[in-house]
Design a protein around this motif. Structure first.
Motif, PDB file in Angstrom:
ATOM      1  N   MET A   1       2.085  68.037  81.509  1.00 30.18           N
ATOM      2  CA  MET A   1       0.659  67.842  81.310  1.00 30.18           C
ATOM      3  C   MET A   1       0.286  66.230  81.329  1.00 30.18           C
ATOM      4  N   SER A   2      -0.895  66.037  81.673  1.00 32.47           N
ATOM      5  CA  SER A   2      -1.540  64.625  81.773  1.00 32.47           C
ATOM      6  C   SER A   2      -2.557  64.550  80.783  1.00 32.47           C
TER       7      SER A   2
ATOM      8  N   ILE B   1      -3.115  66.324  75.087  1.00 32.03           N
ATOM      9  CA  ILE B   1      -2.296  65.116  75.518  1.00 32.03           C
ATOM     10  C   ILE B   1      -3.394  63.799  75.460  1.00 32.03           C
ATOM     11  N   LEU B   2      -2.900  62.964  74.902  1.00 27.63           N
ATOM     12  CA  LEU B   2      -4.077  61.786  74.442  1.00 27.63           C
ATOM     13  C   LEU B   2      -3.341  60.594  75.423  1.00 27.63           C
ATOM     14  N   HIS B   3      -2.158  60.350  75.669  1.00 25.62           N
ATOM     15  CA  HIS B   3      -1.659  59.149  76.250  1.00 25.62           C
ATOM     16  C   HIS B   3      -0.039  59.270  76.499  1.00 25.62           C
ATOM     17  N   ARG B   4       0.266  58.669  77.600  1.00 25.86           N
ATOM     18  CA  ARG B   4       1.578  58.618  78.112  1.00 25.86           C
ATOM     19  C   ARG B   4       2.034  57.088  78.144  1.00 25.86           C
ATOM     20  N   GLY B   5       3.209  56.880  77.526  1.00 23.15           N
ATOM     21  CA  GLY B   5       3.890  55.488  77.771  1.00 23.15           C
ATOM     22  C   GLY B   5       3.825  55.040  79.242  1.00 23.15           C
TER      23      GLY B   5
ATOM     24  N   ILE C   1       4.993  60.318  74.572  1.00 27.74           N
ATOM     25  CA  ILE C   1       3.371  60.945  74.999  1.00 27.74           C
ATOM     26  C   ILE C   1       3.022  61.131  73.506  1.00 27.74           C
ATOM     27  N   ALA C   2       1.538  60.830  73.463  1.00 24.66           N
ATOM     28  CA  ALA C   2       0.945  61.019  72.079  1.00 24.66           C
ATOM     29  C   ALA C   2       0.181  62.344  72.471  1.00 24.66           C
ATOM     30  N   VAL C   3       0.358  63.388  71.328  1.00 25.71           N
ATOM     31  CA  VAL C   3      -0.301  64.607  71.421  1.00 25.71           C
ATOM     32  C   VAL C   3      -0.871  64.978  70.054  1.00 25.71           C
ATOM     33  N   GLN C   4      -2.170  65.321  70.273  1.00 26.79           N
ATOM     34  CA  GLN C   4      -2.929  65.892  69.227  1.00 26.79           C
ATOM     35  C   GLN C   4      -2.827  67.268  68.833  1.00 26.79           C
ATOM     36  N   VAL C   5      -2.435  67.597  67.592  1.00 23.24           N
ATOM     37  CA  VAL C   5      -1.985  68.717  66.939  1.00 23.24           C
ATOM     38  C   VAL C   5      -2.781  68.882  65.684  1.00 23.24           C
ATOM     39  N   GLY C   6      -3.845  69.468  65.697  1.00 26.20           N
ATOM     40  CA  GLY C   6      -4.714  69.864  64.518  1.00 26.20           C
ATOM     41  C   GLY C   6      -5.314  68.451  64.331  1.00 26.20           C
TER      42      GLY C   6
ATOM     43  N   VAL D   1      -2.126  62.965  65.260  1.00 27.34           N
ATOM     44  CA  VAL D   1      -1.521  62.429  66.617  1.00 27.34           C
ATOM     45  C   VAL D   1       0.063  62.397  66.366  1.00 27.34           C
ATOM     46  N   VAL D   2       0.781  62.941  67.219  1.00 26.78           N
ATOM     47  CA  VAL D   2       2.230  63.047  67.016  1.00 26.78           C
ATOM     48  C   VAL D   2       2.801  62.259  68.380  1.00 26.78           C
ATOM     49  N   ALA D   3       3.687  61.222  68.210  1.00 25.25           N
ATOM     50  CA  ALA D   3       4.310  60.568  69.307  1.00 25.25           C
ATOM     51  C   ALA D   3       5.595  61.580  69.656  1.00 25.25           C
ATOM     52  N   MET D   4       6.037  62.015  71.016  1.00 27.27           N
ATOM     53  CA  MET D   4       6.876  62.698  71.516  1.00 27.27           C
ATOM     54  C   MET D   4       7.649  62.248  72.308  1.00 27.27           C
ATOM     55  N   ARG D   5       8.929  62.273  72.548  1.00 32.21           N
ATOM     56  CA  ARG D   5       9.678  62.087  73.641  1.00 32.21           C
ATOM     57  C   ARG D   5       9.388  62.985  74.377  1.00 32.21           C
ATOM     58  N   ARG D   6       9.512  62.774  76.061  1.00 34.50           N
ATOM     59  CA  ARG D   6       9.363  63.834  77.200  1.00 34.50           C
ATOM     60  C   ARG D   6      10.218  64.912  77.125  1.00 34.50           C
TER      61      ARG D   6
END
Length: 95
Positions: free
Chosen positions: A10-11, A47-51, A58-63, A66-71
């Motif tokens: 996702m973008s 999806i908030l941001h991609r490195g 990837i910065a993901v908002q859940v609830g 904000v969580v940073a995750m590897r692809r």
């Protein structure tokens, strides 16, 4: 309803609802950590941001978090994109 994709595909700006987290999810430890951070079936994420280098992390908002995750970890989360409603009730008129 949109076709399921992986969270990693996702973008930025896209929202989705979690459909499934792969059982093998990099080992049961990762699956448990994702669950503890709020990643569960039916939860909406954005999806908030991609490195800048290769899209990692990837910065993901859940609830409210904000969580940073590897692809590669995000690729284990299957989601169904959420279509934003059109302004002014135009969505109902379009259907």
């Amino acid at each position: 309803m949109s076709e399921p994709v992986t969270l990693g595909a996702m973008s930025p700006g896209q929202r989705a609802r979690i459909v499934e987290i792969a059982a093998e999810a990099g080992g049961s430890d990762l699956h448990l950590r994702l669950y503890e951070m709020g990643f569960d079936e039916g939860v909406e994420v954005e999806i908030l941001h991609r490195g800048p280098i290769g899209g990692d992390p990837i910065a993901v908002q859940v609830g409210g978090m904000v969580v940073a995750m590897r692809r590669r970890d995000a690729a284990l989360v299957t989601v169904s994109p959420v279509v934003a409603p059109l302004a002014g009730g135009a969505r109902e008129a379009a259907e």
